[in-house]
Motif scaffolding. Structure first.
Motif, PDB file in Angstrom:
ATOM      1  N   ARG A  57       0.886  -1.174   0.000  1.00 26.98           N
ATOM      2  CA  ARG A  57       0.000   0.000   0.000  1.00 26.98           C
ATOM      3  C   ARG A  57       0.916   1.213   0.000  1.00 26.98           C
ATOM      4  NH1 ARG A  57      -3.104   3.697  -0.940  1.00 26.98           N
ATOM      5  NH2 ARG A  57      -4.801   4.383   0.415  1.00 26.98           N
ATOM      6  N   GLY A  58       0.853   2.040  -1.049  1.00 24.16           N
ATOM      7  CA  GLY A  58       1.813   3.127  -1.176  1.00 24.16           C
ATOM      8  C   GLY A  58       3.210   2.531  -1.222  1.00 24.16           C
ATOM      9  N   LYS A  59       4.092   2.995  -0.363  1.00 21.21           N
ATOM     10  CA  LYS A  59       5.446   2.444  -0.319  1.00 21.21           C
ATOM     11  C   LYS A  59       5.621   1.473   0.842  1.00 21.21           C
ATOM     12  CE  LYS A  59       6.947   6.931  -2.049  1.00 21.21           C
ATOM     13  NZ  LYS A  59       7.587   8.196  -1.647  1.00 21.21           N
ATOM     14  N   TYR A  60       4.515   1.080   1.476  1.00 19.69           N
ATOM     15  CA  TYR A  60       4.581   0.148   2.605  1.00 19.69           C
ATOM     16  C   TYR A  60       4.381  -1.282   2.143  1.00 19.69           C
ATOM     17  CZ  TYR A  60       3.986   4.151   5.780  1.00 19.69           C
ATOM     18  OH  TYR A  60       4.139   5.324   6.458  1.00 19.69           O
ATOM     19  N   HIS A  74       8.698  -0.307   6.008  1.00 16.85           N
ATOM     20  CA  HIS A  74       8.951   0.776   5.068  1.00 16.85           C
ATOM     21  C   HIS A  74      10.452   0.843   4.831  1.00 16.85           C
ATOM     22  CE1 HIS A  74       8.948   4.495   2.919  1.00 16.85           C
ATOM     23  NE2 HIS A  74       7.640   4.632   3.038  1.00 16.85           N
ATOM     24  N   VAL A 127      -1.525   3.090   7.293  1.00 17.35           N
ATOM     25  CA  VAL A 127      -1.809   3.459   5.904  1.00 17.35           C
ATOM     26  C   VAL A 127      -3.177   4.130   5.736  1.00 17.35           C
ATOM     27  CG1 VAL A 127      -0.309   1.640   5.028  1.00 17.35           C
ATOM     28  CG2 VAL A 127      -2.761   1.189   5.305  1.00 17.35           C
ATOM     29  N   LEU A 130      -3.247   7.499   3.801  1.00 21.03           N
ATOM     30  CA  LEU A 130      -2.671   7.569   2.457  1.00 21.03           C
ATOM     31  C   LEU A 130      -3.740   7.925   1.425  1.00 21.03           C
ATOM     32  CD1 LEU A 130      -0.284   4.475   2.332  1.00 21.03           C
ATOM     33  CD2 LEU A 130       0.294   6.877   2.723  1.00 21.03           C
ATOM     34  N   GLU A 133      -4.401   4.839  -4.550  1.00 17.21           N
ATOM     35  CA  GLU A 133      -3.365   4.128  -5.294  1.00 17.21           C
ATOM     36  C   GLU A 133      -3.420   4.595  -6.751  1.00 17.21           C
ATOM     37  OE1 GLU A 133      -0.972   1.784  -4.749  1.00 17.21           O
ATOM     38  OE2 GLU A 133      -1.258   2.049  -2.595  1.00 17.21           O
ATOM     39  N   GLN A 162       2.052  11.923   0.306  1.00 21.79           N
ATOM     40  CA  GLN A 162       1.482  10.568   0.295  1.00 21.79           C
ATOM     41  C   GLN A 162      -0.003  10.559   0.642  1.00 21.79           C
ATOM     42  OE1 GLN A 162       3.594   7.895  -0.833  1.00 21.79           O
ATOM     43  NE2 GLN A 162       4.542   9.832  -1.391  1.00 21.79           N
ATOM     44  N   GLY A 163      -0.458  11.631   1.276  1.00 22.22           N
ATOM     45  CA  GLY A 163      -1.875  11.747   1.574  1.00 22.22           C
ATOM     46  C   GLY A 163      -2.678  12.207   0.373  1.00 22.22           C
ATOM     47  N   ALA A 166      -0.703   7.959  -3.200  1.00 27.40           N
ATOM     48  CA  ALA A 166       0.263   7.111  -2.500  1.00 27.40           C
ATOM     49  C   ALA A 166       1.286   6.494  -3.444  1.00 27.40           C
ATOM     50  CB  ALA A 166      -0.474   6.004  -1.750  1.00 27.40           C
ATOM     51  N   GLY A 167       2.539   6.538  -3.061  1.00 25.63           N
ATOM     52  CA  GLY A 167       3.557   5.749  -3.747  1.00 25.63           C
ATOM     53  C   GLY A 167       4.510   6.491  -4.652  1.00 25.63           C
TER      54      GLY A 167
END
Length: 273
Positions: A57-60, A74, A127, A130, A133, A162-163, A166-167
DNA sequence: ACCACAACCTGGCCGC
DNA sequence: TGCGGCCAGGTTGTGG
């Protein structure tokens, strides 16, 4: 630096090694990487747990455990997750080792020590804030336009938020803005409908291409098998790859935006429209 | 709600 | 050749 395409690649390539395995133990060589809970509780809640899923999810990276706990990693700027044998020599800068049954270990290598690992019950603790996507169906040009209309900060700064979405990180923000022909300092709300459409398309194209190329190995990033990705060879401006614009030959500009080095072509990405 | 910036780190690069 | 200084950058926390 791991951004969405790098983390997606790690997720895809790590999954077959970890899902269905049990965690026999974890070693932390740098306790500063553990955000929560305490070291003691971390070990007791992880030991013996089965890994039932791996998501991004995003960069997580989010590992689902049989207990219902979620192990969230992360990699920040310099982290890699490398698969090896228990008996193999840990890669340089290994800060943690996750040992699995069957003789496999995951080595968390991170020269900069920025990477974070944590254990939570509810993924939304991490997350939940965030943005959408960028490669999912709900990220439409209309959604992007609507969200941009409320923001006055430079478009580059907004893409890094990121809010907001995301990513996306520094490299892919520069690539997407170059591709869309938009100056990074343009106020987000000043983009025309056509520019928003171009930006939306550029974001998706740049990220998809990077995933196809298994991520960009500019500094430190490696795939779980220890090999580099090749997405950096597709870059046109990011990370100062070209001295001059690959389209018009104008010298590539380099300025800080929100403290992040930003590369762009002042002719192909005009500040005034 | 939005925006800006320091802090966290250390390898690698630059200049002398 | 050796050394000091500074840069890179994702996220969090703080403050306006």
């Amino acid at each position: 630096m791991p951004e969405l395409p790098e983390v997606e690649t790690i997720k895809n390539e790590l999954e077959p090694y970890v899902v269905g395995r049990n965690i026999s133990g974890v070693t932390l060589f740098w306790e500063g990487m553990l955000r929560q809970p305490s070291v003691r509780e971390f070990h007791s809640r992880l030991s013996g747990q089965g890994i039932t899923g791996l998501k991004r999810r995003g960069k997580y990276l989010i590992f689902s455990l049989s207990s219902g706990d979620l192990l969230v990693i992360h990699l920040k700027m310099s982290g890699s997750l490398i698969v090896g044998k228990d008996s193999s020599e840990p890669p340089k800068y290994t800060r943690a080792i996750i040992r699995l049954d069957g003789g496999t270990s995951i080595f968390f290598s991170d020269p900069r020590k920025f990477g974070k690992i944590q254990l939570v019950k509810d993924k939304d603790d991490i997350v939940g804030k965030l943005g959408p996507e960028p490669l999912e169906a709900d990220f439409t040009p209309e959604v992007l336009a609507q969200r941009l209309s409320k923001r006055k900060a430079p478009i580059k700064a907004i893409l890094l938020d990121q809010g907001f979405v995301a990513g996306i990180g520094n490299m892919y923000a520069d690539e997407a803005l170059f591709s869309a022909g938009i100056h990074p300092l343009r106020p987000a709300s000043s983009l025309s409908q056509d520019e928003v459409a171009r930006l939306h398309s550029a974001i998706q194209q740049v990220l998809r291409s990077a995933i196809t190329n298994k991520g960009a190995s500019i500094v430190n990033y490696l795939r779980p098998d220890g090999t580099p990705g090749t997405a950096q060879f597709q870059f046109r401006v990011a990370h100062g790859r070209a001295k001059n614009c690959p389209v018009c030959g104008t010298p590539i500009a380099h300025i800080p935006i929100r403290g992040r080095g930003s590369y762009f072509c002042s002719k192909c990405q005009p500040e005034k429209v």
